[in-house]
Design a protein around this motif. Structure first.
Motif, PDB file in Angstrom:
ATOM      1  N   ALA A 150       0.831  -1.202   0.000  1.00 45.92           N
ATOM      2  CA  ALA A 150       0.000   0.000   0.000  1.00 45.92           C
ATOM      3  C   ALA A 150       0.871   1.260   0.000  1.00 45.92           C
ATOM      4  O   ALA A 150       0.555   2.231  -0.696  1.00 45.92           O
ATOM      5  N   SER A 151       1.957   1.248   0.742  1.00 43.38           N
ATOM      6  CA  SER A 151       2.869   2.399   0.752  1.00 43.38           C
ATOM      7  C   SER A 151       3.465   2.616  -0.634  1.00 43.38           C
ATOM      8  O   SER A 151       3.582   3.756  -1.101  1.00 43.38           O
ATOM      9  N   ARG A 155       0.748   4.136  -2.782  1.00 43.34           N
ATOM     10  CA  ARG A 155       0.453   5.522  -2.389  1.00 43.34           C
ATOM     11  C   ARG A 155       1.478   6.496  -2.951  1.00 43.34           C
ATOM     12  O   ARG A 155       1.155   7.674  -3.176  1.00 43.34           O
ATOM     13  N   GLY A 198       0.418   8.647  -5.759  1.00 43.35           N
ATOM     14  CA  GLY A 198      -0.598   9.671  -5.523  1.00 43.35           C
ATOM     15  C   GLY A 198      -1.949   9.374  -6.145  1.00 43.35           C
ATOM     16  O   GLY A 198      -2.626  10.287  -6.616  1.00 43.35           O
ATOM     17  N   LYS A 252      -5.901   8.593  -6.795  1.00 41.02           N
ATOM     18  CA  LYS A 252      -7.212   8.863  -6.205  1.00 41.02           C
ATOM     19  C   LYS A 252      -8.045   7.581  -6.207  1.00 41.02           C
ATOM     20  O   LYS A 252      -8.903   7.387  -5.359  1.00 41.02           O
ATOM     21  N   LEU A 299      -5.198   1.438   1.810  1.00 42.58           N
ATOM     22  CA  LEU A 299      -5.301   2.570   0.889  1.00 42.58           C
ATOM     23  C   LEU A 299      -6.521   3.434   1.242  1.00 42.58           C
ATOM     24  O   LEU A 299      -6.431   4.668   1.260  1.00 42.58           O
ATOM     25  N   HIS A 317      -6.196   5.936   3.885  1.00 42.29           N
ATOM     26  CA  HIS A 317      -5.460   7.130   3.475  1.00 42.29           C
ATOM     27  C   HIS A 317      -6.225   7.948   2.446  1.00 42.29           C
ATOM     28  O   HIS A 317      -5.640   8.760   1.734  1.00 42.29           O
ATOM     29  N   VAL A 354      -7.872   6.993  -0.336  1.00 41.57           N
ATOM     30  CA  VAL A 354      -7.902   6.516  -1.717  1.00 41.57           C
ATOM     31  C   VAL A 354      -9.183   5.709  -1.923  1.00 41.57           C
ATOM     32  O   VAL A 354      -9.537   4.873  -1.083  1.00 41.57           O
TER      33      VAL A 354
END
Length: 176
Positions: free
Chosen positions: A25-26, A29, A32, A34, A50, A53, A55
């Motif tokens: 997931a990092s 991310r 960037g 959406k 996700l 954060h 998303v």
């Protein structure tokens, strides 16, 4: 067939012991996004992280036990039961991610259909991480991506972006 609760317990145990179970997931991310399609989502570990954060994540998997557990953990996320080769959500995503050796759980000789199925949903990048020591090579994967209209832009040895030097695991990034 899998046991979703049992599968999830393994990751819960790792997290409780201090292991970071959110490397995928990092990694995602960092783009960037959406929107993300977690293709082969299992119990939803990546999609749930996700979503935490901000998303918009959609998870797709064939195994109902895995999806049932994902639905329990995160009922607000869209979870879709489908063979990824036949998946047609009628939309694209900023990132499509296949974490957890997804191509290796596909019947031998059907990886091209798997890649074509998820490629239909790529609006930005396709990210996949899998072992290269189980009969499906990075070269074969690249060929399947190329046939689906995608090109390799980067490859790493791990989800924390260690350089790929021909080892037994690869995280590949393909784009339109």
């Amino acid at each position: 067939m899998w046991n979703g609760a049992e599968y999830q317990r393994r990751f819960d145990s790792l997290a409780e012991s201090g292991v970071d179970v959110h490397g995928e997931a990092s990694f995602v991310r960092a783009f960037g996004p959406k929107t993300v399609l977690d293709a082969g989502c299992g119990t939803g570990r990546v999609a749930i992280e996700l979503a935490r954060h901000g998303v918009e994540a959609v998870g797709a998997d064939l195994d109902e036990s895995m999806l049932a557990h994902a639905r329990e953990l995160a009922p607000d996320i869209t979870w879709v039961r489908s063979d990824l080769a036949a998946l047609d959500l009628g939309r694209t995503f900023d990132v499509v991610v296949m974490a957890g050796n997804v191509p290796l759980f596909t019947a031998p000789g059907t990886q091209d259909a798997l890649v074509a199925g998820v490629a239909r949903h790529v609006g930005g990048v396709l990210v996949a991480g899998f072992g290269l020591n189980r009969g499906y090579t990075a070269e074969q994967y690249d060929e399947h991506c190329a046939a689906a209209g995608l090109k390799l832009v980067e490859r790493f040895a791990t989800w924390d972006r260690k350089p790929f030097e021909g080892g037994d695991y690869a995280v590949s990034i393909h784009t339109l």
